[in-house]
Design a protein around this motif. Sequence first.
Motif, PDB file in Angstrom:
ATOM      1  N   GLY A   1     -33.411   4.816  21.561  1.00 37.21           N
ATOM      2  CA  GLY A   1     -33.516   3.784  22.570  1.00 37.21           C
ATOM      3  C   GLY A   1     -32.418   3.838  23.623  1.00 37.21           C
ATOM      4  N   THR A   2     -32.648   3.121  24.677  1.00 40.98           N
ATOM      5  CA  THR A   2     -31.645   2.939  25.716  1.00 40.98           C
ATOM      6  C   THR A   2     -31.466   1.443  25.938  1.00 40.98           C
ATOM      7  N   GLN A   3     -30.217   1.009  25.969  1.00 35.49           N
ATOM      8  CA  GLN A   3     -29.917  -0.416  26.033  1.00 35.49           C
ATOM      9  C   GLN A   3     -30.026  -0.932  27.463  1.00 35.49           C
ATOM     10  N   VAL A   4     -30.744  -2.022  27.615  1.00 35.72           N
ATOM     11  CA  VAL A   4     -30.800  -2.731  28.895  1.00 35.72           C
ATOM     12  C   VAL A   4     -30.222  -4.117  28.661  1.00 35.72           C
ATOM     13  N   THR A   5     -29.208  -4.458  29.415  1.00 38.32           N
ATOM     14  CA  THR A   5     -28.580  -5.762  29.311  1.00 38.32           C
ATOM     15  C   THR A   5     -28.604  -6.422  30.680  1.00 38.32           C
ATOM     16  N   VAL A   6     -29.190  -7.601  30.718  1.00 38.76           N
ATOM     17  CA  VAL A   6     -29.288  -8.350  31.975  1.00 38.76           C
ATOM     18  C   VAL A   6     -28.392  -9.568  31.860  1.00 38.76           C
ATOM     19  N   SER A   7     -27.351  -9.568  32.634  1.00 39.24           N
ATOM     20  CA  SER A   7     -26.371 -10.639  32.543  1.00 39.24           C
ATOM     21  C   SER A   7     -25.560 -10.707  33.819  1.00 39.24           C
TER      22      SER A   7
END
Length: 121
Positions: free
Chosen positions: A114-120
């Motif tokens: 997987g590849t991490q997506v962080t929306v913040s």
Amino acid sequence: QLQASGGGLVQPGGSLRLSCASSDLNLYSYTVGWFRQAPGKGREGISCITGRPMSTHYIDSVKGRFTISRDDAKNTVYLQIDSLKPEDTAVYYCAADKRVSTWYWGGMKYWGKGTQVTVSS
């Protein structure tokens, strides 16, 4: 066999393009799906693109913001994500199978890390 990339930290409203490449699968002959798993939640299929003839599928919650595409010359499937929301934060995975039905229940044969997506903000 599959490599997902393109994740990162993005502010709400931003965009990302995830890539799924393979060195040994001809992706044009597979259904390639994108899945995501948010913290504390189960994995969900969000979009897929079939081989030839090509068609695309999305779950209702991402329609209009997510766009899946494929570049046969680069043997890569992309997931363009626009108008990112905090609830899009998750690990995103790509997977492939000859049968499109496997995307619906998450039983695809080949999976990438997987590849991490962080929306913040």
